[in-house]
Enzyme design. Structure first.
Site, PDB file in Angstrom:
ATOM      1  N   PHE A  69       3.696   8.023  -4.580  1.00 56.03           N
ATOM      2  CA  PHE A  69       3.433   7.409  -3.282  1.00 56.03           C
ATOM      3  C   PHE A  69       2.717   8.393  -2.364  1.00 56.03           C
ATOM      4  O   PHE A  69       1.739   8.046  -1.697  1.00 56.03           O
ATOM      5  CB  PHE A  69       4.745   6.951  -2.653  1.00 56.03           C
ATOM      6  CG  PHE A  69       4.566   6.084  -1.438  1.00 56.03           C
ATOM      7  CD1 PHE A  69       4.590   4.704  -1.545  1.00 56.03           C
ATOM      8  CD2 PHE A  69       4.386   6.644  -0.193  1.00 56.03           C
ATOM      9  CE1 PHE A  69       4.409   3.902  -0.427  1.00 56.03           C
ATOM     10  CE2 PHE A  69       4.208   5.856   0.935  1.00 56.03           C
ATOM     11  CZ  PHE A  69       4.223   4.472   0.815  1.00 56.03           C
ATOM     12  N   ASP A 104       7.558  -1.807  -2.038  1.00 59.94           N
ATOM     13  CA  ASP A 104       6.805  -2.542  -1.031  1.00 59.94           C
ATOM     14  C   ASP A 104       5.516  -3.026  -1.698  1.00 59.94           C
ATOM     15  O   ASP A 104       5.334  -2.873  -2.907  1.00 59.94           O
ATOM     16  CB  ASP A 104       6.529  -1.671   0.195  1.00 59.94           C
ATOM     17  CG  ASP A 104       5.694  -0.441  -0.126  1.00 59.94           C
ATOM     18  OD1 ASP A 104       5.282  -0.285  -1.298  1.00 59.94           O
ATOM     19  OD2 ASP A 104       5.450   0.368   0.779  1.00 59.94           O
ATOM     20  N   HIS A 154       2.549  -1.922  -1.624  1.00 61.85           N
ATOM     21  CA  HIS A 154       1.715  -0.871  -2.197  1.00 61.85           C
ATOM     22  C   HIS A 154       2.267  -0.376  -3.535  1.00 61.85           C
ATOM     23  O   HIS A 154       1.518  -0.175  -4.497  1.00 61.85           O
ATOM     24  CB  HIS A 154       1.599   0.301  -1.217  1.00 61.85           C
ATOM     25  CG  HIS A 154       0.664   1.360  -1.707  1.00 61.85           C
ATOM     26  ND1 HIS A 154      -0.690   1.171  -1.775  1.00 61.85           N
ATOM     27  CD2 HIS A 154       0.889   2.606  -2.190  1.00 61.85           C
ATOM     28  CE1 HIS A 154      -1.264   2.247  -2.259  1.00 61.85           C
ATOM     29  NE2 HIS A 154      -0.331   3.131  -2.525  1.00 61.85           N
ATOM     30  N   LYS A 194      14.517  -3.466   0.871  1.00 66.41           N
ATOM     31  CA  LYS A 194      13.768  -2.207   0.796  1.00 66.41           C
ATOM     32  C   LYS A 194      14.431  -1.116   1.622  1.00 66.41           C
ATOM     33  O   LYS A 194      14.547   0.033   1.165  1.00 66.41           O
ATOM     34  CB  LYS A 194      12.328  -2.392   1.250  1.00 66.41           C
ATOM     35  CG  LYS A 194      11.449  -1.194   0.868  1.00 66.41           C
ATOM     36  CD  LYS A 194      10.104  -1.209   1.541  1.00 66.41           C
ATOM     37  CE  LYS A 194      10.172  -0.544   2.906  1.00 66.41           C
ATOM     38  NZ  LYS A 194       8.839  -0.278   3.485  1.00 66.41           N
ATOM     39  N   GLN A 232      -1.609 -14.747  -5.761  1.00 72.03           N
ATOM     40  CA  GLN A 232      -1.820 -14.169  -4.443  1.00 72.03           C
ATOM     41  C   GLN A 232      -1.541 -15.193  -3.353  1.00 72.03           C
ATOM     42  O   GLN A 232      -1.741 -16.380  -3.534  1.00 72.03           O
ATOM     43  CB  GLN A 232      -3.262 -13.658  -4.304  1.00 72.03           C
ATOM     44  CG  GLN A 232      -3.550 -12.461  -5.191  1.00 72.03           C
ATOM     45  CD  GLN A 232      -4.927 -11.891  -4.934  1.00 72.03           C
ATOM     46  OE1 GLN A 232      -5.771 -12.541  -4.344  1.00 72.03           O
ATOM     47  NE2 GLN A 232      -5.154 -10.669  -5.374  1.00 72.03           N
TER      48      GLN A 232
END
Length: 362
Positions: free
Chosen positions: A299, A245, A247, A226, A263
């Site tokens: 974002f 990321d 989000h 990232k 998850q």
């Protein structure tokens, strides 16, 4: 929101260090006002040198803000391709432009961003500059367009050589960098050991294909996928790269047709290399050549601090329809994602200033 005096001149001022000068910026709806301040008295500089410096400052501003990129055209293209962009953010968040940041400063800033938030990153970078580079000049702080008695000292960003010395990590730990202290020092050492001019080397990565440039960045200490992609997008002209990321992953899952994944602990989805690649590929296909720029708008629009921005009433819902709205941000910890180069400062003395010049931004 800009602060505009009755004569139409903006009063809110942003300041940042550019190598040998402090650049001061103000703006109104279509004009950027700028001036550059230097350590020595303006009276001691020959007129021809003043003109050279002004051309340098203007060239840097055009480059840094990428003013030659037609943002209105890009917004129109993204709106045609993407209903989420068109219905949720286009009119509320115009003018969000990707900066072309210095690669060395950006690498170090993003190393500092690991498990961190904007406020702390800003303090870390400010303390880094204060501790390892000499004061460039000090200026009184403006308030409502007028200078005050409070002064701020400005320091340039330290060079790789300055941060490669053996005692740097220990000093950074004293400044609160934690485990990132060794990452910063070791990255500086790697660059200095392998390249005669480390900063020129990093800038040369702009000429490499995306994968080759990414491979070079991943050799640095504290740089993962990232962080590498953030540097590629924000410093190395790789406009289609979308840093991912958790989000950004959530947004891709909910609004761009990406299939869900199992998850992990606490209901969080683990960020695996496969997921990272899938999200980046999907969003690049959605937005095209400037996908990284479009992603920054989405974002920003989703940050809690902008929840009411651009709405007719402060308490109105930013959601236009459940099918196209962006989910709320669960935490602003990811807002360090942008790695904006903070102003380097501490309190000190004041200097004289030249008159502001202007450049059109629309």
């Amino acid at each position: 929101m800009e602060n505009i005096k009755t004569n139409g001149q903006p009063t809110h001022e942003y300041r940042l260090v550019l190598r040998d000068r402090v650049v001061c910026l103000r703006q109104d709806v279509d004009t950027l006002f700028y001036r550059a301040l230097f350590p020595e008295s303006a009276a001691s500089v020959p007129e021809d040198e003043v003109q050279v410096r002004d051309k340098q400052t203007l060239a840097w501003l055009r480059d840094y803000f990428q003013l030659d990129t037609d943002l209105v055209k890009l917004y129109s293209e993204w709106s045609e391709k993407d209903s989420v962009f068109r219905e949720t953010v286009k009119d509320r968040f115009p003018g969000i432009r990707m900066l072309r940041q210095d690669p060395w400063e950006n690498v170090v800033s993003f190393i500092c961003s690991s498990n961190n938030h904007i406020g702390r990153i800003t303090k870390m970078v400010q303390s880094l500059c204060t501790a390892f580079s000499d004061e460039l000049c000090s200026l009184s702080t403006p308030h409502d367009g007028e200078e005050t008695s409070t002064t701020v000292s400005y320091h340039p960003f330290p060079t790789p050589k300055q941060l490669a010395d053996d005692g740097v990590a220990a000093k950074l730990r004293e400044l609160g960098f934690g485990y990132r202290a060794e990452y910063v020092q070791r990255t500086a050492q790697i660059l200095c050991e392998e390249h005669e001019d480390p900063e020129a080397y990093l800038k040369s990565l702009r000429d490499l294909p995306v994968e080759e440039a990414r491979t070079e960045l991943l050799k640095l200490c504290g740089v993962g996928p990232k962080v590498a992609d953030c540097v590629l997008l924000m410093s190395l002209d790789k406009k289609a790269v979308v840093p991912v990321d958790t989000h950004v992953h959530q947004i891709a899952l909910k609004y761009y047709g990406l299939r869900g994944t199992p998850q992990g602990k606490g209901g969080k989805v683990p960020m695996t290399p496969k997921i990272y690649e899938a999200v980046g590929t999907k969003l690049t296909q959605t937005w095209g050549e400037y996908a990284g720029w479009a992603h920054s708008v989405l974002f920003t629009a989703d940050l809690r601090s902008f929840a009411n921005y651009g709405l007719e009433t402060p308490n109105a819902s930013p959601i236009k329809s459940p099918a196209t709205s962006v989910p709320p941000t669960p935490s602003e910890a990811d807002s360090d994602y942008f790695g904006a180069s903070p102003i380097k400062r501490r309190r000190s003395e004041t200097k004289t200033r030249p008159q502001a010049k202007r450049v059109k931004t629309k």
